[in-house]
Design a protein around this motif. Structure first.
Motif, PDB file in Angstrom:
ATOM      1  N   TYR A 163     -39.144  11.029 -46.200  1.00 31.92           N
ATOM      2  CA  TYR A 163     -38.391  12.196 -45.738  1.00 31.92           C
ATOM      3  C   TYR A 163     -38.458  13.281 -46.794  1.00 31.92           C
ATOM      4  CZ  TYR A 163     -36.709   9.111 -42.159  1.00 31.92           C
ATOM      5  OH  TYR A 163     -36.657   8.254 -41.100  1.00 31.92           O
TER       6      TYR A 163
ATOM      7  N   ASP B 242     -28.791   1.851 -44.663  1.00 32.46           N
ATOM      8  CA  ASP B 242     -29.759   2.948 -44.779  1.00 32.46           C
ATOM      9  C   ASP B 242     -31.004   2.699 -43.947  1.00 32.46           C
ATOM     10  OD1 ASP B 242     -29.033   3.476 -48.308  1.00 32.46           O
ATOM     11  OD2 ASP B 242     -28.096   4.293 -46.503  1.00 32.46           O
ATOM     12  N   SER B 243     -31.421   1.435 -43.871  1.00 26.26           N
ATOM     13  CA  SER B 243     -32.633   1.095 -43.123  1.00 26.26           C
ATOM     14  C   SER B 243     -32.458   1.408 -41.641  1.00 26.26           C
ATOM     15  CB  SER B 243     -32.949  -0.387 -43.318  1.00 26.26           C
ATOM     16  OG  SER B 243     -34.054  -0.764 -42.538  1.00 26.26           O
TER      17      SER B 243
ATOM     18  N   TYR C  49     -30.322   3.623 -40.330  1.00 27.46           N
ATOM     19  CA  TYR C  49     -30.224   5.081 -40.197  1.00 27.46           C
ATOM     20  C   TYR C  49     -31.608   5.730 -40.238  1.00 27.46           C
ATOM     21  CZ  TYR C  49     -29.538   9.873 -41.775  1.00 27.46           C
ATOM     22  OH  TYR C  49     -29.619  11.230 -41.914  1.00 27.46           O
ATOM     23  N   GLU C  50     -32.429   5.358 -41.245  1.00 24.45           N
ATOM     24  CA  GLU C  50     -33.755   5.964 -41.385  1.00 24.45           C
ATOM     25  C   GLU C  50     -34.664   5.608 -40.214  1.00 24.45           C
ATOM     26  OE1 GLU C  50     -33.523   5.825 -46.258  1.00 24.45           O
ATOM     27  OE2 GLU C  50     -35.037   4.630 -45.217  1.00 24.45           O
TER      28      GLU C  50
ATOM     29  N   SER D  72     -36.210   8.393 -37.601  1.00 29.18           N
ATOM     30  CA  SER D  72     -37.660   8.514 -37.444  1.00 29.18           C
ATOM     31  C   SER D  72     -38.096   8.247 -36.014  1.00 29.18           C
ATOM     32  CB  SER D  72     -38.388   7.556 -38.394  1.00 29.18           C
ATOM     33  OG  SER D  72     -38.199   6.213 -38.007  1.00 29.18           O
TER      34      SER D  72
ATOM     35  N   SER E 200     -32.702  14.805 -50.604  1.00 27.81           N
ATOM     36  CA  SER E 200     -32.400  14.075 -49.373  1.00 27.81           C
ATOM     37  C   SER E 200     -31.063  13.339 -49.487  1.00 27.81           C
ATOM     38  CB  SER E 200     -33.514  13.060 -49.072  1.00 27.81           C
ATOM     39  OG  SER E 200     -34.716  13.715 -48.789  1.00 27.81           O
TER      40      SER E 200
ATOM     41  N   SER F 242     -28.045  13.989 -46.890  1.00 25.58           N
ATOM     42  CA  SER F 242     -27.443  12.880 -46.132  1.00 25.58           C
ATOM     43  C   SER F 242     -25.942  12.800 -46.379  1.00 25.58           C
ATOM     44  CB  SER F 242     -28.102  11.553 -46.519  1.00 25.58           C
ATOM     45  OG  SER F 242     -29.466  11.578 -46.210  1.00 25.58           O
TER      46      SER F 242
END
Length: 543
Positions: free
Chosen positions: A150, A182-183, A185-186, A190, A502, A506
């Motif tokens: 990102y 976080d995994s 969310y990302e 994406s 980033s 966030s």
């Protein structure tokens, strides 16, 4: 029928029944000189043309920072090959001027233009702008690879904000705390950004697992269906899209249930969602497996397969040297039994491998690249120091026009030594604003952010305006702006710098309290937030 309709129906047929295995075999067989260039792939495009386009796109992909999932990459190759064949027989597409102008403002148009110019040179054809427009639609609608990084200038805060709210909603519905994952969310961001572009363009995606996912995760499916209706009301999500979102949430919910011991590589062709789901199902069924890495078929040839204890795949792997077991993405009972047998067969090899790793451990520790690690730490600390030491909240007098307010502000920042050629930086910020509003919905502040050649130092400043005025919001509406958050970064900032910006972006939208802090907090309060943010990052970093 019209040319556009012909291409659409062929494209949809290919995407709906995309055979990634056939595609890979085509590439591999060509390397071994076992194929004829005149043969047809998918019964539509010539093998020789396809291979030329694939080679070209493969070399351009990294140069243009394109990050595509396997299916999106292959669909783009087929789309480009088919477009070239149609152009060669004189069939070109037309596009409304207004739609083309809108596409020209997107970051994907420049990438499409460079691909088009390369194709022109390779096939000796002339590609009109309308064709470049349709290539842009394709790129904007493509699923991103889960390895995508990102960057500050690519963050779509509106989607990020609504994704956070969707995660909060599902957390409440399921009773699991998913907000700090976080995994998840990302992965969702994406997937959702290209999915929304795809649905706006009336492009459908085919999910062969939809009915099984709906059956196995009925309540989660219903909750997500309700969530997307609530937080993405302008988009109608079909069941196939919802099923992909279920995979992202389902994987996290499964992961919470078991802990395990072997290092496995999970290979999938349909993207991060299914890979994660399979990995978590394996964790649930097989406590022996402690750690999973995820890979797509395209990335597999760049991975050291021998470093994994076992490889589990949802698709056939066309490389003879790789020992793997193939299962369905949702791992039924028969699959689980076969994986257990596979592990039993490999136990002697695994024990020997672990002993060898233990004996080599000291020598491995001696070869750690401390210089590289020190440079990385220095880069992080340099950006953190720059942001914290130059952070400020200032009052700003507004002018009658938004553009002149921005120009005056950039000239002020230029006089402080952070950038040069203020007018060009202003133009870059206004162009970024045109691509999509920068106002944070539900607040009276906006985040103006830009990476540019003429920015010399990373900057995070806040400006309180003496008179609030209307600007475009991220949700497409209008809102008042009484406070402006300004993030400026040099174009060659590096991975560490982009990561720190980033982190701030966030944190702005992580909660209602956080948005209130950035929107109304004092310099001391926001400084304290930044210190805590960076301290937590440094504390948890795995250098």
């Amino acid at each position: 029928g019209p040319e556009e309709a012909k291409r659409k129906i062929v494209g949809n047929l290919i995407v709906d029944r995309l055979d990634i295995q056939l595609f890979l075999e085509t590439i591999e067989m060509n390397i071994k000189h076992r194929t004829k260039a005149t043969e047809k792939v998918f019964g539509v495009v010539s093998r020789g043309q396809l291979l030329k386009v694939e080679r070209l796109l493969f070399h351009l992909k990294n140069r243009l920072s394109l990050s595509l999932s396997d299916s999106a990459y292959i669909a783009l190759v087929v789309h480009l090959t088919y477009a070239i064949e149609r152009i060669q027989i004189g069939e070109t597409i037309r596009m409304e001027e207004e739609e083309l102008l809108e596409l020209k403002r997107t970051k994907e148009f420049e990438s499409s233009l460079r691909i088009a110019r390369a194709l022109e040179r390779m096939f000796n054809v002339e590609i009109p702008e309308a064709e470049v427009g349709y290539m842009t639609i394709h790129l904007r609608s493509a699923n991103r690879s889960f390895t995508a990084e990102y960057r500050i200038d690519e963050i779509e805060l509106d989607i990020a904000l609504r994704t956070k709210k969707l995660i909060d909603f599902i957390s409440h519905k399921t009773g699991y705390h998913l907000n700090e994952n976080d995994s998840l969310y990302e992965g969702l961001v994406s997937h959702l950004e290209p999915a929304m572009n795809r649905l706006k363009e009336k492009m459908r995606i085919y999910n062969p697992l939809t009915q099984q996912i709906k059956k196995d995760y009925f309540l989660l499916f219903m909750a997500i269906e309700e969530g997307v209706e609530r937080f993405f009301p302008e988009i109608e999500f079909p069941e196939d899209e919802i099923a992909f979102i279920v995979l992202h949430f389902g994987s996290v919910l499964e992961i919470k249930k078991e802990e395990t011991k072997i290092h496995a590589l999970v290979v999938c062709s349909s993207g991060i969602g299914s890979s994660k789901m399979l990995a978590s199902r394996l964790k649930k069924e097989l406590p022996e497996i402690a750690k999973f890495d995820l890979s797509s078929l395209m990335e597999l040839k760049e991975i050291d397969a021998a470093s994994y204890d076992m490889i589990v795949s949802t698709v056939p792997i066309p490389y003879e040297h790789i020992d793997y077991i193939m299962v369905s993405p949702l791992l039924n009972e028969d699959d689980a039994v076969r994986v257990k047998s596979h592990i039993k067969r490999k136990i002697p090899y695994l024990i020997e491998k672990k002993r060898a790793q233990e004996s080599a451990k000291e020598s491995v520790e001696e070869t750690v690249d401390m210089i590289g690690m020190a440079e990385q730490i220095t880069n992080y600390m340099s950006v953190i120091r720059s942001i914290l030491s130059h952070f400020t909240i200032e009052k700003k007098k507004t002018t009658e026009q938004h553009e002149s307010t921005m120009r005056e502000l950039m000239r002020q920042v230029e006089s402080q030594g952070y950038l040069e050629r203020a007018d060009e930086v202003t133009a870059g910020l206004l162009e970024r604003e045109q691509q999509g509003g920068l106002g944070i919905p539900g607040t009276e502040f906006a985040l103006f952010h830009l990476k540019h050649d003429f920015i010399k130092k990373p900057v995070f400043h806040i400006y309180d305006l003496d008179e609030a005025y209307e600007i475009k919001s991220m949700d497409g509406g209008q809102q008042l702006m009484s406070r402006m958050l300004l993030m400026l970064a040099p174009l060659e900032l590096g991975k560490e710098g982009s990561e720190m910006f980033s982190l701030i972006s966030s944190s702005i939208i992580e909660s209602e309290e956080s948005m209130a802090l950035y929107g109304q907090g004092t310099k001391e309060e926001i400084e304290q937030k930044l210190h805590q943010l960076f301290y937590q990052f440094v504390k948890e970093a795995k250098w």
